[in-house]
Motif scaffolding. Sequence first.
Motif, PDB file in Angstrom:
ATOM      1  N   ALA A  60       0.821  -1.205   0.000  1.00 21.91           N
ATOM      2  CA  ALA A  60       0.000   0.000   0.000  1.00 21.91           C
ATOM      3  C   ALA A  60       0.857   1.258   0.000  1.00 21.91           C
ATOM      4  CB  ALA A  60      -0.929  -0.004   1.207  1.00 21.91           C
ATOM      5  N   GLY A  61       2.183   1.092   0.039  1.00 20.19           N
ATOM      6  CA  GLY A  61       3.047   2.253  -0.098  1.00 20.19           C
ATOM      7  C   GLY A  61       3.680   2.732   1.194  1.00 20.19           C
ATOM      8  N   LEU A  62       3.535   1.957   2.259  1.00 23.04           N
ATOM      9  CA  LEU A  62       4.163   2.350   3.520  1.00 23.04           C
ATOM     10  C   LEU A  62       5.668   2.145   3.403  1.00 23.04           C
ATOM     11  CD1 LEU A  62       2.770   3.225   6.223  1.00 23.04           C
ATOM     12  CD2 LEU A  62       3.350   0.971   7.074  1.00 23.04           C
ATOM     13  N   PRO A  63       6.478   3.142   3.796  1.00 22.99           N
ATOM     14  CA  PRO A  63       7.926   2.960   3.713  1.00 22.99           C
ATOM     15  C   PRO A  63       8.402   1.837   4.639  1.00 22.99           C
ATOM     16  CG  PRO A  63       7.376   5.057   4.749  1.00 22.99           C
ATOM     17  CD  PRO A  63       6.101   4.483   4.231  1.00 22.99           C
ATOM     18  N   ALA A  64       9.533   1.248   4.267  1.00 23.24           N
ATOM     19  CA  ALA A  64      10.009   0.043   4.952  1.00 23.24           C
ATOM     20  C   ALA A  64      10.159   0.207   6.467  1.00 23.24           C
ATOM     21  CB  ALA A  64      11.317  -0.417   4.327  1.00 23.24           C
ATOM     22  N   PRO A  65      10.773   1.309   6.942  1.00 23.30           N
ATOM     23  CA  PRO A  65      10.934   1.401   8.407  1.00 23.30           C
ATOM     24  C   PRO A  65       9.604   1.390   9.141  1.00 23.30           C
ATOM     25  CG  PRO A  65      12.274   3.053   7.295  1.00 23.30           C
ATOM     26  CD  PRO A  65      11.410   2.434   6.256  1.00 23.30           C
ATOM     27  N   LEU A  66       8.601   2.070   8.543  1.00 23.61           N
ATOM     28  CA  LEU A  66       7.285   2.081   9.183  1.00 23.61           C
ATOM     29  C   LEU A  66       6.648   0.698   9.141  1.00 23.61           C
ATOM     30  CD1 LEU A  66       5.700   5.466   8.089  1.00 23.61           C
ATOM     31  CD2 LEU A  66       6.607   4.783  10.307  1.00 23.61           C
ATOM     32  N   ALA A  67       6.847  -0.011   8.012  1.00 24.66           N
ATOM     33  CA  ALA A  67       6.282  -1.354   7.897  1.00 24.66           C
ATOM     34  C   ALA A  67       6.899  -2.266   8.949  1.00 24.66           C
ATOM     35  CB  ALA A  67       6.529  -1.912   6.499  1.00 24.66           C
ATOM     36  N   ILE A  68       8.219  -2.131   9.116  1.00 22.97           N
ATOM     37  CA  ILE A  68       8.903  -2.946  10.129  1.00 22.97           C
ATOM     38  C   ILE A  68       8.359  -2.603  11.511  1.00 22.97           C
ATOM     39  CG2 ILE A  68      11.127  -3.330  11.249  1.00 22.97           C
ATOM     40  CD1 ILE A  68      12.405  -2.947   8.482  1.00 22.97           C
ATOM     41  N   GLY A  69       8.190  -1.290  11.750  1.00 22.76           N
ATOM     42  CA  GLY A  69       7.639  -0.863  13.034  1.00 22.76           C
ATOM     43  C   GLY A  69       6.250  -1.434  13.248  1.00 22.76           C
ATOM     44  N   LEU A  70       5.448  -1.453  12.175  1.00 17.00           N
ATOM     45  CA  LEU A  70       4.090  -1.993  12.278  1.00 17.00           C
ATOM     46  C   LEU A  70       4.125  -3.468  12.640  1.00 17.00           C
ATOM     47  CD1 LEU A  70       0.974  -1.679  11.551  1.00 17.00           C
ATOM     48  CD2 LEU A  70       1.622  -2.681   9.376  1.00 17.00           C
ATOM     49  N   MET A  71       5.031  -4.218  11.991  1.00 18.32           N
ATOM     50  CA  MET A  71       5.101  -5.650  12.255  1.00 18.32           C
ATOM     51  C   MET A  71       5.476  -5.907  13.715  1.00 18.32           C
ATOM     52  SD  MET A  71       6.983  -6.529   8.711  1.00 18.32           S
ATOM     53  CE  MET A  71       7.036  -8.298   8.506  1.00 18.32           C
ATOM     54  N   ILE A  72       6.487  -5.171  14.185  1.00 19.02           N
ATOM     55  CA  ILE A  72       6.926  -5.395  15.562  1.00 19.02           C
ATOM     56  C   ILE A  72       5.847  -4.961  16.544  1.00 19.02           C
ATOM     57  CG2 ILE A  72       8.686  -4.793  17.260  1.00 19.02           C
ATOM     58  CD1 ILE A  72      10.667  -4.575  14.966  1.00 19.02           C
ATOM     59  N   ALA A  73       5.164  -3.850  16.208  1.00 15.55           N
ATOM     60  CA  ALA A  73       4.101  -3.366  17.103  1.00 15.55           C
ATOM     61  C   ALA A  73       2.960  -4.378  17.174  1.00 15.55           C
ATOM     62  CB  ALA A  73       3.589  -2.020  16.611  1.00 15.55           C
TER      63      ALA A  73
END
Lengths: 368, 377
Positions: free
Chosen positions: A130-143
Amino acid sequence: MTANQPGSSVPTSSQGSAATSRQASTRSTADHPARTGGTRRRHWPSLRINRSVLPTLAALLIFITMLAFGQFRYGRILQFNTLSNLLINNAQLIILAVALTFVIITGGIDLSVGAVVALCSVAGVLATQAGLPAPLAIGLMIALGLACGSLSGTLVQVFGVQPFIATLALMFLARGLASMLSTVPERLPEGSGLLALGQPIKLIDGPKVNDLTISPGVIIALAIVAVAYFLLHRTRFGRTIYAIGGSETSAELMGLPVARTKWLIYASSGTLSGIAAVVFTARLGIAQNITGLGWELDAIAATVIGGTLLTGGAGYVLGSVIGSLVLGLMIVLITRDGSVPPEMTTIITGGILLAFVVLQRAVVRQRR
Amino acid sequence: MKSSASPPDHPGSTSGPGTTPTKPGAVTGWLKRLFRLPWAGAIAAIIVLLAIDLMADSSYLAVSYNSSTGHLVGNLIDIMRAAAPVLMIATGMTLVIATAGIDLSVGSVMAAAGAVSMEFLSNNQNAASASAALSALALALALGTVLGLANGLLVTAVGLQPFISTLVMMLAARGLAKVITGGQNARATSEPFRFIANGYVLGLPVVFLIALVIAASVALVCRRTALGMMIEAVGLNPRAARLAGLRSRGLILTTYVVSGLLAAIAGVFATASVMVVDVSNTGYLMEMDAILAVVIGGTSLAGGKFSLGGAAAGALLIATLDKTVLFLGVPASATPAFKAAVIIALCLLQSQRARSWLASIKASRRSRADQTEAVAA
């Protein structure tokens, strides 16, 4: 069973504020005989008496034997690329095994790790698409992992649900949410920053493809192992974990922060599952709702092979790493052999787990 | 043992018979007793779901008679047929959970049992004969029994925690199913075998009748003999049960064998209806359905108390829910998450803390009522 780890004197001061505990932990590290160097003799006897190391040593022996057998029988095992692949392909298993080591030492269990990995990877990949940048995606996964872990921690600690039921319910929930998100393999878009995390880094350039390589995933896994080792064997938090596994009631009576520690352990187990999802997705580039099916058993098996008692109270982080590598090497050998159908691997893993549990039981009985 | 003396009451109910007011009429007293039944909630939920269906389509509940085939057709009949496998595994799971254990392997045992029967039939020359179908059935049941026995031995003889042994079996049995079929989905044609799931007797689906008969006979054996009470005693306190002269190990072993056998029957039901076994999807997450049915039926996951009628009502509710979700066009992939959320909620309600909260609320309300009564007097 009992927490007779080297120097397992439980801290006597009962103030539990974060500041004092940090202070105390650094002090105890400084006082540790191994660090001061002069009293090495005191360190050796404790190792010799401590029979809970035996299963871990047995696992190490088995690993070396498997390496030797593989090299002798099939060849091309003891070389750079096979060994680096062993680490790269099992980075996520090592992370999960570390998570389960903590949980199992307290006498609990976390059956949700595989499902949480599935949920986190599918969510992460969809978010990246959906276009989320990688660091945010990683943060989302960990969260997401942290959220799952906190939920099971709350169920276990606040509501007193048995750990296996709480984490089983969470396993169903995470799988259900993952299949709600998607039921088909989802691919990471080309050029995503997440994929860069899975790129191998060449350390030693050997002949042909025989290079010693490492991936950021492996570095993450090893860093987690190092932190976990420090936490478990060198801090008050770690001592509390062993004390809870030895006897939760005693730990409570000693004034240890049992409730907080248990909650933290389940929360960290979820978080580590999120990190494992990051490592796995980065390597494969694909996530699916059936990702990580049976990984909870692999992680439990790795932990148990590494010498952690399923009943709690004894175990080692490094042992679990060896256990993961034994399982990984087993798959390599099965693939090399070719005569065993790959469907058999879960049966074999289960068989090994059972064998080790029986072996542990014999050792524990002897110790009594 | 005190629970066995009183009829299976709801875990949350703390008010004894002494508090029942005598003023209201017999009807309300009867209603009150009805609501205290373990399966009252499940039945109420089924009624609500059916009402929702009825609102969406006023002819939803219509059951018509197909005169050419002699079958009853309609959504209710479909629900009955879908409930049969769940009813089987929920019955087995109830007994296992009553001993304070759990059987996570039921879904995979379903797949393994289905795989062995399909593989046998597809390799059989005269698969259409009744004897071939019977042998396929016997093979599946035998495999289920063996797998259940393995579970039971791991728990009783080896002394492994139930969830670990059955988790191993959950993965191993699915591996076994794949080994049996060579990793492929196996299909076969056998009219007699297909009859088990798709046939009709007296207009009703035969699969539901079989499931009902089996569940009822298990319930009869448990509740009309001391067996059920013994199982509860083992679940409450294995050591006390042994001191009281019960063979705990034998009893626990029996529950796992029964669970494996019933899971195999469920596997036959599930595969016979489509005559194909999908080794990775047959029975997938069915252990969740079984556990959900058991918990909905008011059986405590801590063991020591069980209600087979509740589990049956739970199984019917799950089948109704699945059909409703399909009917309303909600994506079917959303149901597992919803079911899991219900399991978590029911776990919370069963937990010690939630029960003490409920009890304190009840107590404060009662004391307030007493006060007002005293004031009125």
